[in-house]
Scaffold this motif. Sequence first.
Motif, mmCIF file in Angstrom:
data_model
loop_
_atom_site.group_PDB
_atom_site.id
_atom_site.type_symbol
_atom_site.label_atom_id
_atom_site.label_comp_id
_atom_site.label_asym_id
_atom_site.label_seq_id
_atom_site.Cartn_x
_atom_site.Cartn_y
_atom_site.Cartn_z
ATOM 1 N N LEU A 44 0.834 -1.201 0.000
ATOM 2 C CA LEU A 44 0.000 0.000 0.000
ATOM 3 C C LEU A 44 0.872 1.255 0.000
ATOM 4 N N LEU A 45 1.957 1.206 0.789
ATOM 5 C CA LEU A 45 2.888 2.331 0.834
ATOM 6 C C LEU A 45 3.548 2.544 -0.524
ATOM 7 N N CYS A 46 3.927 1.439 -1.177
ATOM 8 C CA CYS A 46 4.531 1.537 -2.521
ATOM 9 C C CYS A 46 3.561 2.180 -3.508
ATOM 10 N N ASP A 47 2.281 1.786 -3.415
ATOM 11 C CA ASP A 47 1.268 2.374 -4.300
ATOM 12 C C ASP A 47 1.135 3.869 -4.050
ATOM 13 N N GLU A 48 1.154 4.255 -2.773
ATOM 14 C CA GLU A 48 1.049 5.670 -2.423
ATOM 15 C C GLU A 48 2.252 6.452 -2.955
ATOM 16 N N ILE A 49 3.459 5.863 -2.798
ATOM 17 C CA ILE A 49 4.672 6.524 -3.292
ATOM 18 C C ILE A 49 4.633 6.651 -4.808
ATOM 19 N N SER A 50 4.139 5.586 -5.471
ATOM 20 C CA SER A 50 4.041 5.603 -6.930
ATOM 21 C C SER A 50 3.105 6.714 -7.404
ATOM 22 N N GLU A 51 1.970 6.850 -6.737
ATOM 23 C CA GLU A 51 1.023 7.904 -7.101
ATOM 24 C C GLU A 51 1.603 9.282 -6.820
ATOM 25 N N LEU A 52 2.315 9.396 -5.682
ATOM 26 C CA LEU A 52 2.945 10.667 -5.340
ATOM 27 C C LEU A 52 4.005 11.033 -6.368
ATOM 28 N N TYR A 53 4.782 10.018 -6.799
ATOM 29 C CA TYR A 53 5.815 10.252 -7.810
ATOM 30 C C TYR A 53 5.185 10.744 -9.116
ATOM 31 N N LYS A 54 4.085 10.104 -9.524
ATOM 32 C CA LYS A 54 3.419 10.501 -10.768
ATOM 33 C C LYS A 54 2.919 11.935 -10.689
ATOM 34 N N SER A 55 2.301 12.276 -9.545
ATOM 35 C CA SER A 55 1.765 13.634 -9.410
ATOM 36 C C SER A 55 2.883 14.669 -9.357
ATOM 37 N N GLU A 56 3.979 14.333 -8.653
ATOM 38 C CA GLU A 56 5.108 15.263 -8.580
ATOM 39 C C GLU A 56 5.771 15.411 -9.946
ATOM 40 N N LYS A 57 5.871 14.299 -10.663
ATOM 41 C CA LYS A 57 6.465 14.345 -11.995
ATOM 42 C C LYS A 57 5.635 15.221 -12.926
ATOM 43 N N GLU A 58 4.320 15.061 -12.859
ATOM 44 C CA GLU A 58 3.434 15.887 -13.684
ATOM 45 C C GLU A 58 3.551 17.355 -13.306
ATOM 46 N N PHE A 59 3.686 17.614 -11.987
ATOM 47 C CA PHE A 59 3.809 18.991 -11.517
ATOM 48 C C PHE A 59 5.081 19.637 -12.075
ATOM 49 N N TYR A 60 6.210 18.937 -11.941
ATOM 50 C CA TYR A 60 7.482 19.493 -12.416
ATOM 51 C C TYR A 60 7.521 19.575 -13.939
ATOM 52 N N GLN A 61 6.833 18.642 -14.584
ATOM 53 C CA GLN A 61 6.750 18.677 -16.042
ATOM 54 C C GLN A 61 6.060 19.962 -16.492
ATOM 55 N N LYS A 62 4.942 20.274 -15.850
ATOM 56 C CA LYS A 62 4.182 21.467 -16.224
ATOM 57 C C LYS A 62 4.848 22.744 -15.727
#
Length: 268
Positions: A44-62
């Motif tokens: 569950l923690l890995c899933d949360e980190i994965s989602e956080l990584y995706k959102s942070e990546k999208e944020f920095y991308q934009k």
Amino acid sequence: SKPAFFMFSEDKCISLIEEITELCLYDKAQKRFVQEQKGNEFFLLCDEISELYKSEKEFYQKMFVEPFIMQYPFLKSCSSSFLNVIGKEKKETYHSLYLQYIFSEKNQLGYSILLDFCNMFGFHLEEMQNLEKGSYEVNVEYSTKRQRKKSWSWRRMDLLIKDKSDKWLIVIENKIDSNVRQENGSQLKAYQDFCNSHRKFSKIEKRNKLYVLLSYKDNRADADECGWKYMDYYTLFSLLLKYVEKDMIIKDYLAIRFPRLGNEKRTK
């Protein structure tokens, strides 16, 4: 008389064994339950980190990448750059040929870029100031000859830049997807020894020699071990960016490098 522990009846012994067995099974079940629970919590923690990584990546991308590409739209055309077209974008020799042009006098910006490059390492020489045209040369795959008994990669330095009056030299070992070779000692040390002992270069003062490991992978430890300076491709990209509108070949080269910078481990 028999000792006390032999006074139990057969039924009591069987009952005791069954109780111990049940306790062992219960203990194993509890441990299995705890392990499964911890495993589920971990996933569950890995899933949360994965989602956080995706959102942070999208944020920095934009926030950073997309505005950067808008400022330098040529970076979107990386697939049409020369090395990508011929399928050689990972070949070190081809990258070295680009760098040969970038640092050389064939490029009207070459001298300025070379000074900027040296300044990154505090390599300030009076002998390099106000160079006259034709006073230095940039060699690719410079043969050491004396290293013929070594493997092929030991025989040639990727880039050797020197003035024609033998007052200074710069050696650049370029690594894209490879490590520094270590058979029979470091490849970097072998090149340094060559430059210190060869009759053509030995008369150049040591303080006037600059050795740089330019690397896509994190090879900093190899550079430090041999007393070489280290530069990653982030730094080279930043150095060349201010010249991008003045030279089409530099622009093409940065378009090649840009897609891979996101996968390069920053070492600063």
